[in-house]
Structure formats: structure tokens, C-alpha cells
Design a protein around this motif. Structure first.
Motif, PDB file in Angstrom:
ATOM      1  N   ARG A 143     -31.503 -15.099  57.170  1.00  0.00           N
ATOM      2  CA  ARG A 143     -30.119 -14.665  57.757  1.00  0.00           C
ATOM      3  C   ARG A 143     -30.213 -14.742  59.148  1.00  0.00           C
ATOM      4  O   ARG A 143     -29.348 -15.447  59.784  1.00  0.00           O
ATOM      5  N   GLU A 144     -31.464 -14.205  59.755  1.00  0.00           N
ATOM      6  CA  GLU A 144     -31.567 -14.069  61.066  1.00  0.00           C
ATOM      7  C   GLU A 144     -31.608 -15.405  61.774  1.00  0.00           C
ATOM      8  O   GLU A 144     -31.209 -15.801  62.719  1.00  0.00           O
ATOM      9  N   ASP A 179     -28.415 -17.674  61.693  1.00  0.00           N
ATOM     10  CA  ASP A 179     -27.354 -17.002  62.693  1.00  0.00           C
ATOM     11  C   ASP A 179     -27.724 -17.230  64.225  1.00  0.00           C
ATOM     12  O   ASP A 179     -27.044 -17.136  65.109  1.00  0.00           O
ATOM     13  N   THR A 216     -23.815 -19.947  59.452  1.00  0.00           N
ATOM     14  CA  THR A 216     -23.899 -19.073  60.350  1.00  0.00           C
ATOM     15  C   THR A 216     -22.978 -17.781  59.722  1.00  0.00           C
ATOM     16  O   THR A 216     -21.749 -18.308  58.978  1.00  0.00           O
ATOM     17  N   ALA A 217     -23.154 -16.730  59.664  1.00  0.00           N
ATOM     18  CA  ALA A 217     -22.269 -15.709  59.493  1.00  0.00           C
ATOM     19  C   ALA A 217     -20.908 -15.594  60.078  1.00  0.00           C
ATOM     20  O   ALA A 217     -19.972 -15.458  59.725  1.00  0.00           O
ATOM     21  N   PHE A 275     -18.904 -18.331  58.803  1.00  0.00           N
ATOM     22  CA  PHE A 275     -18.329 -17.983  57.545  1.00  0.00           C
ATOM     23  C   PHE A 275     -17.088 -17.121  57.464  1.00  0.00           C
ATOM     24  O   PHE A 275     -16.173 -17.368  57.188  1.00  0.00           O
ATOM     25  N   GLY A 276     -17.253 -16.175  58.547  1.00  0.00           N
ATOM     26  CA  GLY A 276     -16.232 -15.272  58.895  1.00  0.00           C
ATOM     27  C   GLY A 276     -15.034 -16.111  59.297  1.00  0.00           C
ATOM     28  O   GLY A 276     -13.843 -15.715  58.895  1.00  0.00           O
ATOM     29  N   SER A 308     -19.466 -24.704  55.183  1.00  0.00           N
ATOM     30  CA  SER A 308     -20.696 -24.606  54.525  1.00  0.00           C
ATOM     31  C   SER A 308     -20.541 -26.082  53.740  1.00  0.00           C
ATOM     32  O   SER A 308     -19.645 -26.269  53.182  1.00  0.00           O
ATOM     33  N   ALA A 318     -24.762 -17.051  49.686  1.00  0.00           N
ATOM     34  CA  ALA A 318     -24.123 -17.298  51.093  1.00  0.00           C
ATOM     35  C   ALA A 318     -23.673 -18.649  51.517  1.00  0.00           C
ATOM     36  O   ALA A 318     -22.687 -18.851  52.192  1.00  0.00           O
ATOM     37  N   LYS A 375     -19.893 -17.842  47.784  1.00  0.00           N
ATOM     38  CA  LYS A 375     -19.074 -17.065  48.357  1.00  0.00           C
ATOM     39  C   LYS A 375     -18.152 -18.059  49.424  1.00  0.00           C
ATOM     40  O   LYS A 375     -17.009 -17.758  49.092  1.00  0.00           O
TER      41      LYS A 375
END
Ligand code: NAP
Length: 275
Positions: A106-107, A110, A122-123, A126-127, A138, A167, A171
Motif C-alpha cells: 500500500r505504501e 501510494d 493509489t488510495a 481510488f477515493g 483501476s 483494493a 472494491k
């Protein structure tokens, strides 16, 4: 109806070729690059990375394969990503999932610059995508949406059941279907009575990672069936038997979701070149 991802992916690549020619001209002959990072020696991952590099070259982009040993640490991988972020010719960065267990995936995802996150991992991306903002999605779920729209499959008001909640796939798939006004159910390894949910699906997405996990006897007549899985022997996450007589439309395995994932990655890399 067969949802022919291979055919559509070829069409998309054809369209991208001329766009890339124009981009290269504007850059004075410099060829933009997609960097592909593979950590370790997993043979399936190595094949996927090779296929992505080949697709780059087919449309006229360059690929920069970065191979790192299986013993790579999070810090070493982060340093490589930051180096690629700073390279102006690198327009997109793909970090092949999964990475070895000692790495904080994840790190590292991101750390990819949002402008170069052409695989949509990346988070932050995604957001933003979940909020309906225009960012790179994605690649696999975005490719699935492109395929469904190409075949004019109605999504609004339909009950979509996504089996899997990773992820990078389950999702974002659920979020993209929600953005298309589907009513979405997500199933996972702790879901009780999973077949009861599968039976309700107008749109069914198999993203489990277990060969033929979803049985055709559980699929509603007329459902649209999307199989993201690919396993040895050419089977997916959904049983194939009688699928053509039950589903109103379905993705073949192979030749359905896989080629759309790659085409979407390349499409988003070309978009990144235009920024
Ligand atoms: P993943 O990270 O392993 O996630 C699998 C998901 O399935 C998890 O959410 C897991 O639930 C769920 N699951 C596992 N066992 C289950 C069970 N017994 N019942 C219900 N749910 C269960 O896999 P992934 O990366 O999302 O990939 C999923 C599939 O898509 C794989 O077959 C992969 O090869 C394929 N894939 C294809 C492409 C392509 O380009 N075609 C790209 C990516 C992935 P928990 O969250 O509860 O553990």
C-alpha cells in the motif's frame, strides 16, 4: 452474447496508435515511457508485465522494465518509485501486484505520483474515483466497464453482485458500478450463504482468485456474467458449463477481461502523455 474483450482491446489499440504518433511529434521525436516494476520472479506476474510491455510497443510507446529481486525492501522499492516519479519521460508507472510479503504494498502504491498512476492503484485515486471525479481508474474494473458500455449493457438500476473485495479489483469494481447507478452487493470470504447473493445478480462479477469458484447452477437466467479470473487450463473464477445457455452475455476466458485490462492501462498511459 459473448463480450469479446480481445476484439475491443485490439480496436482500442488501433485508435491509440495515431494518438501516440501525434504525441511523439509534439515531443520532438521523444517516445513517452511506461515504467513497469516487477519485484521477484513470480512467473505469472512476469508474463503479465511482458504482455504490458509488448502492448506499449504495439501502440508506439516505450516500456521501461524494472526488475527488482525478491528480497527488495519497502525502502528500496520506494526509492525506485520516487526516481521514476521524477523522470519526465516516464508518463506512467505500473507496479505489478502482488509484491513479496516483506514489502508494504500500500505504501509503495501510494508513492506513485497521481499523474503517473495509470494503473489506478493509489488510495487517493481510488477515493477520487469513488467520488465520481475524473481520474485514472483501476485498470481491470475500468476495462470491464468499458466492455459493458461497448456492448450497451444497461447498468442503471441493475443489481450487480461483485464476488471479491480486493483494493485493485473488487472494491473499485463495486464503486464504478455504483457510479453507474447499479445497486451493488459485495461478497467476500466471510459472506454467509454466498450462492443466495449470486442468484440475485443481474450483473455478476467473479473476482475471487479460485478456479471455477462460482457455479453456473447459482446464476440467474439472463444475467450478465463477467469473469475476471484466469487460471491454468484456461478457466476463470466462474464455471463455464452451460454458461452460454444461462447468461444473456458473458466474458470468455481467455479473451475477455485480460485484454481489456492491458488496453485500459495503455489508454490511461496515453492520456497521461497529454497532460
Ligand atoms: P485477491 O487480492 O486475492 O482477492 C480475492 C478476493 O476474493 C478477496 O476479497 C477475498 O475475500 C475473496 N475470496 C477469497 N476466497 C473467497 C471465498 N471462499 N468466498 C468468497 N470470497 C472469497 O485477488 P484479486 O487480485 O482481486 O484477483 C481476483 C481474480 O481476478 C484472480 O483470479 C486474478 O487472477 C484475477 N485478476 C485478473 C486480472 C486481469 O487482468 N484479468 C487482473 C487482476 C486480477 P477476503 O477479502 O475476505 O479475503
Amino acid at each position: 452474447m459473448i463480450l469479446d474483450g480481445k476484439f475491443l482491446a485490439t480496436q482500442i489499440e488501433q485508435e491509440l496508435k495515431s494518438q501516440v504518433q501525434t504525441i511523439v511529434q509534439k515531443l520532438g521525436g521523444k517516445i513517452p515511457v511506461l515504467a513497469t516494476i516487477l519485484v521477484g520472479e513470480d512467473p505469472s506476474s512476469a508474463t503479465y508485465v511482458k504482455m504490458k510491455g509488448n502492448a506499449c510497443r504495439r501502440v508506439g510507446l516505450d516500456s521501461l522494465p524494472v526488475f527488482l529481486p525478491g528480497s527488495t525492501t519497502t525502502e528500496e522499492l520506494l526509492a525506485k518509485i520516487l526516481e521514476l516519479n521524477a523522470n519526465p519521460l516516464v508518463k506512467g508507472i505500473l507496479l505489478q501486484h502482488p509484491v513479496p510479503k516483506q514489502i508494504n504494498e500500500r505504501e509503495c502504491f501510494d508513492a506513485i505520483d497521481l499523474k503517473k498512476d495509470v494503473d489506478g492503484v493509489t488510495a487517493l485515486g481510488f477515493g477520487l474515483m469513488s467520488m465520481g471525479e475524473r481520474v485514472y481508474g483501476s485498470a481491470t474494473p475500468k476495462g470491464i466497464i468499458t466492455l459493458l458500455e461497448h456492448y450497451n449493457i444497461p447498468l442503471e438500476g441493475k443489481h450487480a453482485v461483485v464476488v471479491g473485495r480486493s483494493a485493485i479489483l473488487g472494491k473499485p469494481m463495486a464503486a464504478m458500478l455504483l457510479n453507474k447507478n447499479s445497486t451493488v452487493t459485495i461478497c467476500h470470504s466471510k459472506t454467509q450463504n454466498l450462492p443466495d447473493f449470486v442468484k440475485q445478480a443481474d450483473i455478476l462479477v467473479g473476482a475471487v482468485g479460485i478456479p471455477q469458484f462460482i457455479k453456473t447452477e447459482c446464476i440467474k437466467k439472463g444475467a450478465v456474467v463477467i469473469d475476471a479470473g484466469y487460471h491454468n487450463g484456461g478457466v476463470g473464477d466462474i464455471q463455464k458449463e452451460n454458461l452460454e445457455s444461462i447468461a444473456s452475455a458473458y466474458t470468455p476466458v481467455p479473451g475477455g477481461v485480460g485484454p481489456m485490462t492491458i488496453a485500459t492501462l495503455i489508454q490511461q498511459t496515453v492520456e497521461a502523455c497529454l497532460l
